[in-house]
Design an enzyme around this catalytic site. Sequence first.
Site, short mmCIF file in Angstrom:
data_model
loop_
_atom_site.label_atom_id
_atom_site.label_comp_id
_atom_site.label_asym_id
_atom_site.label_seq_id
_atom_site.Cartn_x
_atom_site.Cartn_y
_atom_site.Cartn_z
N ASP A 42 54.43 47.46 17.33
CA ASP A 42 53.50 47.19 16.79
C ASP A 42 52.89 45.80 16.12
OD1 ASP A 42 52.24 49.93 16.54
OD2 ASP A 42 53.25 50.64 14.63
N ARG B 298 58.55 48.52 10.85
CA ARG B 298 57.72 47.28 11.12
C ARG B 298 58.30 45.88 10.12
NH1 ARG B 298 51.36 47.70 11.40
NH2 ARG B 298 51.77 45.79 12.30
N HIS C 278 44.61 52.04 5.83
CA HIS C 278 44.23 50.43 5.51
C HIS C 278 42.94 50.38 5.20
CE1 HIS C 278 48.05 48.80 7.87
NE2 HIS C 278 48.34 48.89 6.53
N CYS D 261 42.60 45.16 13.55
CA CYS D 261 44.13 45.07 13.34
C CYS D 261 44.62 44.17 14.28
CB CYS D 261 44.39 46.55 13.71
SG CYS D 261 44.09 47.69 12.74
#
Length: 291
Positions: free
Chosen positions: A86, A111, A186, A284
């Site tokens: 990611d 992450r 988010h 993103c």
Amino acid sequence: MSSTLDAPIARPAAEQAAAPRTPTRRRYLMCPPRHFAVVYAINPWMDPSRPVDQALAVAQWTALKEAYQRLGHTVEVIEPQAGLPDMVFAANSGTVVDGRVLGARFRAAERAAEADHYRRWFLEHSFRDVVMPTKINEGEGDFAWTGRVLLAGSGFRTDPDAHAEAQEVLGVPVVSLRLVDPRYYHLDTALFVLDDRPGRQEIAYYPEAFSPGSREVLRRLFPDAVLASPEDAACLGLNGVSDGRNVVLPVEATGLARQLADRGYQPVMVDISELRKSGGGPKCCTLELRG
């Protein structure tokens, strides 16, 4: 920490639409998805059982990068790291305002290591005012700079206490917003800034992603904001990137594109469907380097 302001930020929509839209050149940081995969699930979009076409993800990311460059923007690239699928979602790596950097601290262990790779990149590229957070914040995933205030999301990833930390580190007023729909985990999946210039601040958002109180705050601050439909929100259409005129959107967000065109913006449609399998879109993949 600010929760409201005395007057609306933006001018009325009719006046906004009548004024010519002019782009401003931006500097972005992106990370190629050479190691992209969906091997765990930390949001409702992720399903490790669904096949991922990694080559297609690279091609779509490359097309996004080239779209920014065609629009006259500068794109910096950080080297991706194996084992961090990611890391392509550069927006989560920090928040940069006037050259000050507030780094990231991820909620998911999968992450966590990304934060230090990005920290080193900032230091190696002449960002000297870099602060790593003590509270969990996922960068521009949950922080949106409007040019006047920092809109700050919480509810699923970023800690509410991180909003006060952002205000102290970045020296800008912060407006807290609470997300309530796990699909929009988010802030950048439910809201983005269309114009951040003085007197012209304008946003687009999906009201149902926010708590009632947060909706009222947004209504007061941005009474003429662009309101997205459920259909446009569901394709991550609010995960857009704007330079004040050109607005990069997922190709499926056709209704939102029409609304923006009616206000004088120029939609730029991109296909980023492969990266959406991990809950990502254009924003993103894009961290703005301000100052």
